[in-house]
Write an enzyme that holds these catalytic residues in place. Structure first.
Site, mmCIF file in Angstrom:
data_model
loop_
_atom_site.group_PDB
_atom_site.id
_atom_site.type_symbol
_atom_site.label_atom_id
_atom_site.label_comp_id
_atom_site.label_asym_id
_atom_site.label_seq_id
_atom_site.Cartn_x
_atom_site.Cartn_y
_atom_site.Cartn_z
ATOM 1 N N HIS A 1 -3.658 -5.421 0.421
ATOM 2 C CA HIS A 1 -3.089 -5.879 1.691
ATOM 3 C C HIS A 1 -3.047 -7.407 1.770
ATOM 4 O O HIS A 1 -4.028 -8.035 2.162
ATOM 5 C CB HIS A 1 -3.907 -5.316 2.855
ATOM 6 N N GLU B 1 -1.623 -9.156 3.945
ATOM 7 C CA GLU B 1 -1.605 -9.580 5.348
ATOM 8 C C GLU B 1 -3.001 -9.795 5.934
ATOM 9 O O GLU B 1 -3.141 -10.371 7.016
ATOM 10 C CB GLU B 1 -0.822 -8.573 6.201
ATOM 11 N N CYS C 1 0.839 -1.201 0.000
ATOM 12 C CA CYS C 1 0.000 0.000 0.000
ATOM 13 C C CYS C 1 0.876 1.255 0.000
ATOM 14 O O CYS C 1 1.463 1.571 -1.029
ATOM 15 C CB CYS C 1 -0.994 -0.047 1.164
#
Length: 187
Positions: free
Chosen positions: A164, A166, A76
């Site tokens: 993202h 994660e 990001c």
């Protein structure tokens, strides 16, 4: 050890947690850390997301000074900083939701996208985004919301993703991080 540069993003701890689940040594460090200290300890670097480019600390310097020495993954904001460091263009994405479920088309399965299908669903922020990739970078993923969902350097182990990996909402997110850990020699 993979060092995760903390740019004050709300998900930085989840990056480390993903590496922990894999048994990969990782540590979150402040974005004010001297690039030389990062160089001494890192097998790879993740530049995390965060609220603004103005609060990115030494992230740009870390990218500049460690390029070609260790693999670097920008997530990001980290992706946007990498683009800026190498001469790409980042701008506000007018009229876009800050976070949204996004279908991402993988265009290049080299590096962090190795073994992934051609399309994944990801959780992405599009308030700001890379509008033009730098010279020597290629677009590796796109979506209807963003033409540069991901990029990589043509020769060096430099990778950036707008979304993202994660987050549990991102399909194959752990696989993306696992591929990065492999590039760092940690798996």
């Amino acid at each position: 050890m993979i060092l995760i540069i903390d740019n004050h993003g709300q998900y930085v701890h989840l990056i480390r947690k993903n590496f922990d689940y894999m048994g990969v040594p990782a540590e979150i460090i402040p974005n004010t850390t001297d690039p030389e200290d990062v160089r001494e300890r890192a097998s790879g670097v993740v530049i995390s997301g965060g609220p603004s480019r103005e609060r990115a600390g030494n992230s740009r310097e870390i990218i500049e000074e460690l390029t070609g020495e260790v693999p670097i993954l920008g997530i990001c904001l980290g992706h946007q900083l990498m683009a800026e460091v190498f001469g790409g263009k980042v701008d506000w994405a007018a009229g876009r939701e800050e976070y949204a479920r996004t279908e991402v088309e993988i265009l290049d399965h080299e590096g962090i996208f190795e073994g992934l299908p051609d399309k994944i669903v990801a959780w992405a922020s599009h308030r700001d985004e890379v509008k033009e990739v730098p010279d020597e970078f290629v677009v590796t993923a796109r979506s209807d919301r963003c033409e540069v969902e991901a990029m990589r350097h043509e020769e060096l182990p430099l990778y950036g993703v707008q979304f993202h990996p994660e987050l549990k909402f991102t399909e194959y997110g752990p696989d993306i991080l696992k591929n990065f850990a492999k590039l760092c020699g940690e798996l």
